[in-house]
Design an enzyme around this catalytic site. Sequence first.
Site, mmCIF file in Angstrom:
data_model
loop_
_atom_site.group_PDB
_atom_site.id
_atom_site.type_symbol
_atom_site.label_atom_id
_atom_site.label_comp_id
_atom_site.label_asym_id
_atom_site.label_seq_id
_atom_site.Cartn_x
_atom_site.Cartn_y
_atom_site.Cartn_z
ATOM 1 N N ASP A 181 41.553 45.669 55.651
ATOM 2 C CA ASP A 181 40.909 45.017 54.497
ATOM 3 C C ASP A 181 39.984 43.886 54.951
ATOM 4 O O ASP A 181 39.832 42.880 54.264
ATOM 5 C CB ASP A 181 41.953 44.510 53.481
ATOM 6 N N THR A 229 32.858 41.510 39.283
ATOM 7 C CA THR A 229 33.270 40.108 39.206
ATOM 8 C C THR A 229 32.204 39.176 39.784
ATOM 9 O O THR A 229 32.266 37.971 39.593
ATOM 10 C CB THR A 229 34.570 39.869 40.006
ATOM 11 N N GLY A 284 36.416 47.480 43.781
ATOM 12 C CA GLY A 284 37.334 48.589 43.510
ATOM 13 C C GLY A 284 37.778 49.341 44.753
ATOM 14 O O GLY A 284 38.316 50.441 44.651
ATOM 15 N N ARG A 318 32.224 35.311 38.743
ATOM 16 C CA ARG A 318 31.699 34.256 39.614
ATOM 17 C C ARG A 318 30.361 33.692 39.174
ATOM 18 O O ARG A 318 29.826 32.811 39.837
ATOM 19 C CB ARG A 318 31.643 34.741 41.065
HETATM 20 CA CA CA Z 1 39.602 44.440 49.554
#
Ligand code: CA
Length: 710
Positions: free
Chosen positions: A319, A181, A197, A137
């Site tokens: 999540d 990232t 992760g 990014r």
């Molecule tokens: Ca996730």
Amino acid sequence: MRWFGWSALSALALSGCDLGVEDERVGGIDNIRLINAGDDPANWITHGGTYSEQRFSPLDQVNRDNVGELGLAWFADMDTARGQEATPLVMDGKLYVTSAWSKVFAFDAATGEPLWSYDPQVPGETGVKACCDVVNRGLAAWGENLFLGTLDGRLIALDRDTGEVAWEKVTVDQSQSYTVTGAPRVIDGKVLIGNGGAEFGVRGYIAAYDALDGEELWRFYTVPGEPDEKDPEYLKAAAETWNGDFWKLGGGGTVWDSMAYDPELDLLYIGVGNGSPWNRAYRSPGGGDNLYLSSIVAIRPETGEYVWHYQTTPGETWDYTATQHIVLADIEIDGRERQVLMQAPKNGFFYVLDRATGEFISAEPYIPLNWATGVDDDGRPIENPETRIDQTGEPALVMPGPLGGHNWHPMAYHPGENLVYIPAFEAAMLYVPQANWKPDPARGFNIGFDMGAGDLPPDLGFRQEVGATVKGRLLAWDPVNQEARWTVEHPGAWNGGLLATGGGLVFQGTQEASFNAYDASNGERLWSFDAQTGVVAPPIAYTVNGEQYVAVLAGWGGALALASDGGIIAKDGAVRNISRLLVFKLGSTAQLPPAPELAKAPLDPPPSRADAATIEVGRAAYARYCSVCHAPGAVGSTVLPDLRRSGALENRMAWQQIVHDGALSGNGMASFEGSLSPEQIEAIRAYVIKRANEDKAMEAELAKQRVARR
Ligand code: CA
């Protein structure tokens, strides 16, 4: 940037220098430059434009009245065909951008002439550690250097003029499934970077490194490890909210994207991710809030000392990361000027907090959701018990699903309009607890849910119906009244990051391959460019020799792209990846080469002969180990190989050589030896053959539909 008032002035007084808005040269980047980045719109020197991460450019040369004359000034093709998510930096008339596989490219910002490039040679097999494509990014700048986080967890300082490596530091345990990232940030000579992760069993943290030599200065863990008397108080407090032997599973809470900084308060804000595994019943048996998952945490950047936190989703199990973009602004609420922090995390509520204290101010849903009925006066969500599926029992259809109501795509804030622009997303998921789940720290999704149990049946009508429920929209959110002032419904779901400008414009790319300018006050589309590929990265604006440019990195990819159907039901047609930097200016007329056709050969699989028990073994293994890159249900994305069309599908040996022996590991397809037995690998082949035959039948039906429509 009103709230930078006194600090900007005092910083200038101390230095005795004049920033000079007319002067586009920045030279070495220091605190004064970074704190006052908002007064220097010619350059874009930090990820979010300023430390407040508003992604607002005061430039107004391109505006509501003339944006119709915006044209392509130059473009540059990238050398990979994976997701592109980077925000470029611009300094001294040079543009620096990262691409997939953590590569860096420098260009003359006015002409597009390539200056240098740098490839950190990330090993291909690192790709299987990445939940959401091998994206990057962006960069940070300090002194004469740029700072790059690489997918395999290194932090690298590069000379801005030459691209030569000044130093390099490994920031993670590379034997675990950590990835980097996100874009680093720099505060007072400290380079800050986290990692990802949390689908793979890691323990999240953010750390600070000396910009001069890469020495690690502090490390802030977001979740407790094995309890130790020497733990800092904030981690001891966190451990009280976890149960069982939680530390053995890593815990998650990765800091993979958002940061913001208030130099007056001297507070660094980080967004913390989901639990590892997702399913709380496995992660923390008996429950608990599990601090500091899904939280916004304020840290002292000098020392890494904890100051305050606010948890958006106590006991996270869906999540629901709070790693989404954080925006700082000063806004009037109930007649009082408040220093606020704003976030639209995955859980679907838009939050306004007091950024000095962490005090909860307000939260309202910005998309339809069903996991909670609201947020109470103390800032705690009122949970819907029917969606709390962590007790390994009944599945539940939950909104939003794991891609969230808003993912990593940056928002923008327009201070004149007092609006936050949100790239919002609507998609539910069926969460099915995975019975007898055991962690596999080596490979695969470690979440405690069956990623394949919610696969859609091979019924074209039903698939089209479900596809239609997945939606994307650009929301102009009023953070005071907590409501949308206007909305643009996009045909595609995964809409891009945002830029707001002093010209009264909001720029945004879309899944359906357009790059657009909207009127910031009412959402009217004033300009559109055919980008030939999905555009998900956020645009920036800058000037060279007094001329304003708008730049955006195009290239379809990322989590939704890898998860979506690239053929049969893809709503609005499948989008292919053409990775390319696009730069615009008034009156320019450059043209892209003609777009290549996205042509997939008709499905032609071998006959499906395996028994149902074998196919079920293959389905379960595929769901855990393959679906995250090759799409749930093997529906075939347009970014990574469509396994239904794989040449190895009819060749048992070739399939084993790839999946078991790692014949294609250099491309990112690592060996799964140790995680999958040869029998399981063969069962996966049987499952993909079955799926390919089902989809072949659906393709034929779809072709008939199309003929009938003509
Ligand atoms: Ca996730």
